[in-house]
Design a protein around this motif. Structure first.
Motif, PDB file in Angstrom:
ATOM      1  N   PRO A 155       0.807  -1.374   0.003  1.00 35.69           N
ATOM      2  CA  PRO A 155      -0.016   0.169   0.154  1.00 35.69           C
ATOM      3  C   PRO A 155       0.850   1.179   0.016  1.00 35.69           C
ATOM      4  O   PRO A 155       1.642   1.552   0.911  1.00 35.69           O
ATOM      5  CB  PRO A 155      -0.830  -0.103   1.239  1.00 35.69           C
ATOM      6  CG  PRO A 155      -0.639  -1.543   1.559  1.00 35.69           C
ATOM      7  CD  PRO A 155       0.372  -2.099   1.261  1.00 35.69           C
ATOM      8  N   SER A 183      -9.825   3.024   1.627  1.00 34.57           N
ATOM      9  CA  SER A 183      -9.607   1.436   1.163  1.00 34.57           C
ATOM     10  C   SER A 183     -11.066   0.747   1.431  1.00 34.57           C
ATOM     11  O   SER A 183     -11.350  -0.060   0.920  1.00 34.57           O
ATOM     12  CB  SER A 183      -8.644   0.849   2.000  1.00 34.57           C
ATOM     13  OG  SER A 183      -8.682   0.928   3.380  1.00 34.57           O
ATOM     14  N   ASP A 203      -7.527  -4.777   2.086  1.00 32.66           N
ATOM     15  CA  ASP A 203      -7.353  -5.318   0.876  1.00 32.66           C
ATOM     16  C   ASP A 203      -8.869  -5.287   0.268  1.00 32.66           C
ATOM     17  O   ASP A 203      -9.849  -5.426   0.962  1.00 32.66           O
ATOM     18  CB  ASP A 203      -7.068  -7.087   0.824  1.00 32.66           C
ATOM     19  CG  ASP A 203      -7.115  -7.575  -0.424  1.00 32.66           C
ATOM     20  OD1 ASP A 203      -6.271  -7.529  -0.968  1.00 32.66           O
ATOM     21  OD2 ASP A 203      -8.017  -8.245  -0.432  1.00 32.66           O
ATOM     22  N   PRO A 204      -9.044  -5.044  -0.961  1.00 32.66           N
ATOM     23  CA  PRO A 204     -10.361  -4.973  -1.550  1.00 32.66           C
ATOM     24  C   PRO A 204     -11.415  -6.051  -1.268  1.00 32.66           C
ATOM     25  O   PRO A 204     -12.594  -6.127  -1.257  1.00 32.66           O
ATOM     26  CB  PRO A 204     -10.304  -4.814  -3.152  1.00 32.66           C
ATOM     27  CG  PRO A 204      -8.801  -4.184  -3.122  1.00 32.66           C
ATOM     28  CD  PRO A 204      -7.984  -4.926  -2.139  1.00 32.66           C
ATOM     29  N   VAL A 223      -4.782  -0.207   5.739  1.00 34.26           N
ATOM     30  CA  VAL A 223      -5.424  -0.260   4.593  1.00 34.26           C
ATOM     31  C   VAL A 223      -6.080  -1.712   4.215  1.00 34.26           C
ATOM     32  O   VAL A 223      -5.332  -2.670   4.346  1.00 34.26           O
ATOM     33  CB  VAL A 223      -4.078   0.037   3.391  1.00 34.26           C
ATOM     34  CG1 VAL A 223      -4.526  -0.154   2.116  1.00 34.26           C
ATOM     35  CG2 VAL A 223      -3.721   1.487   3.725  1.00 34.26           C
TER      36      VAL A 223
END
Length: 462
Positions: free
Chosen positions: A37, A153, A224-225, A222
């Motif tokens: 990130p 995010s 992860d999608p 952050v």
């Protein structure tokens, strides 16, 4: 040290190609190589890399990319050399590293996985169900820059149905409210909690949230999608699951304090999914369910809202911002298990955590971990006296375990994370701080509980 992600089509070397493939050709089987990130493209030097197999996290390692070399080729070769399973019936130098995945606290040069475990007895219909509607709660205090990065995010998640609730905890300025109203007002709800303390803030989020599942993360991550989908899918698969935790990896490794923490395990709990069932205590966990630190961390956790509220939520006398210094997440994990619900750990649910950067930060963290550990145990006894006999029965082993966990580690044995302890021994001063924290935790909890005495649960306020 650089941080990167490497996605491979297979962790085994392609047949007839060797580990590198033809000179000048792309590394075979590499689906993607991405920086961590906010990082720059991967270049020469030492790299901490998360290895994925077709998108799923399977291990981490470190490797050095020489000048002029193709980073994807070098890292793919290292991953296949260290993470590939040994041939059937034959031991290999990597065998100990596979065992390290089963026990995140055991020695090993790389954190690896043999593959996913099947979900705990889901029905065929449940497997087809999508993840449930979820409320994501983020507690924060005077860190609008970090919060913005985290919210960006979270709003990029592939989960089909979720909301984000920001709880502004005892703010000194209007910076957090201004950020949310200016940039995120259409997709993020702002809630104010004037009483300081992470657990108090989380309880305020529980009251404000409307989802049947409540996910919690911090303002210094952050996500992860795929994080939220992976974290909440087990609730649809198994109705007995009350809590799910996920994988936490370092977003940056640029300071000695960050590297030291990650060298000694960081926040990761391995790459093998696991279900903890109070009806079937695990044979390899003699202190179960009081080894709450093995289950996960507060930066990456989710609960069924009904079960969390029934357990009384988070103990408001625990957590950052109180004299207890921590333990709010550990308390919630054990309460859920003690109430008969399962806890699931899934490494597919990944967040990248910005570790503390300075030696002073790390010293405060070491003391806080020790204090939070004994504070949450004190909270359990205070709020669930029926757990006292089980806790006392495990106390002798628990003291030995605590002494081992806080012992000076001189690098004679490695731990997960290939940079390991050999070059980064755990200072005796930090071990002493952890132990001092353990001694201070119970008194800190008592002091904190006096401050919140009479504080109603937010969802029961009239």
């Amino acid at each position: 040290m650089q941080v990167a992600e490497l996605d491979l089509d297979t962790v085994e070397p392609p047949p007839h190609a060797g580990p590198h493939g033809a000179r000048g050709a792309p590394a075979p089987g590499v689906l993607a190589l991405r920086p961590g990130p906010g990082g720059a493209p991967v270049g020469p030097g030492e790299v901490f890399v998360l290895v994925r197999h077709r998108g799923r996290p399977v291990g981490t390692l470190t490797a050095t990319v020489p000048d002029g070399a193709d980073p994807a080729e070098v890292l793919a070769a290292a991953a296949r050399d260290r993470l590939a399973p040994p041939p059937a019936g034959s031991p290999s130098p990597g065998a100990s590293r596979h065992r390290a995945a089963q026990d995140p606290g055991s020695p090993g040069a790389a954190r690896v996985s043999r593959g996913p475990e099947a979900p705990a007895a889901p029905g065929r219909q449940a497997r087809r169900a999508g993840p449930p509607r979820t409320s994501v709660v983020v507690a924060t205090r005077e860190r609008p820059g970090r919060l913005a990065r985290a919210l960006d995010s979270l709003l990029a998640q592939d989960h089909p149905d979720f909301e984000v609730v920001v709880v502004d905890n005892a703010p000194l300025t209007g910076a957090t409210r201004e950020l949310v109203e200016r940039k995120y007002s259409e997709r993020v709800r702002y809630v104010l909690e004037p009483v300081p303390g992470l657990a108090v803030a989380h309880n305020r989020g529980v009251a404000a949230a409307d989802g049947p599942v409540l996910a919690f993360t911090d303002d210094d991550v952050v996500a992860d999608p795929h994080w939220l989908t992976a974290l909440t899918a087990p609730f649809a698969e198994d109705p007995r699951i009350g809590c799910v935790t996920g994988l936490i990896l370092p977003a940056r490794l640029t300071t000695p304090a960050q590297i030291l923490l990650e060298s000694h395990g960081g926040f990761a709990k391995g790459f093998v999914p696991r279900t903890y069932d109070p009806a079937r205590p695990p044979a390899d966990e003699p202190l179960f369910p009081f080894t709450a630190g093995r289950f996960g961390s507060g930066a990456n956790m989710a609960f069924r809202a009904r079960e969390l509220r029934a357990a009384g939520g988070f103990d408001p006398a625990t957590g950052t911002g109180t004299a207890a210094r921590g333990g709010d997440d550990l308390y919630a994990f054990v309460r859920i298990l003690a109430d008969g619900h399962r806890l699931r750990y899934t490494p597919d649910a990944l967040v990248w955590h910005h570790h503390r950067e300075t030696e002073r930060d790390l010293r405060n963290q070491a003391f806080g971990y020790g204090a939070g550990l004994t504070a949450y145990l004190t909270a359990l006894v205070a709020r669930r006296p029926g757990l006292l006999p089980a806790l006392l029965a495990r106390l002798p082993r628990g003291l030995v375990h605590a002494r081992t966990m806080t012992a000076h580690r001189d690098g004679a044995r490695g731990v997960p994370g290939e940079h390991g302890t050999a070059g980064h021994p755990w200072p005796r001063s930090l071990s002493r701080l952890e132990r001092r924290g353990m001694l201070a935790g119970p008194l800190g909890y008592v002091r904190a509980r006096r401050r919140v005495r009479g504080l109603p649960l937010p969802w029961e306020e009239r």
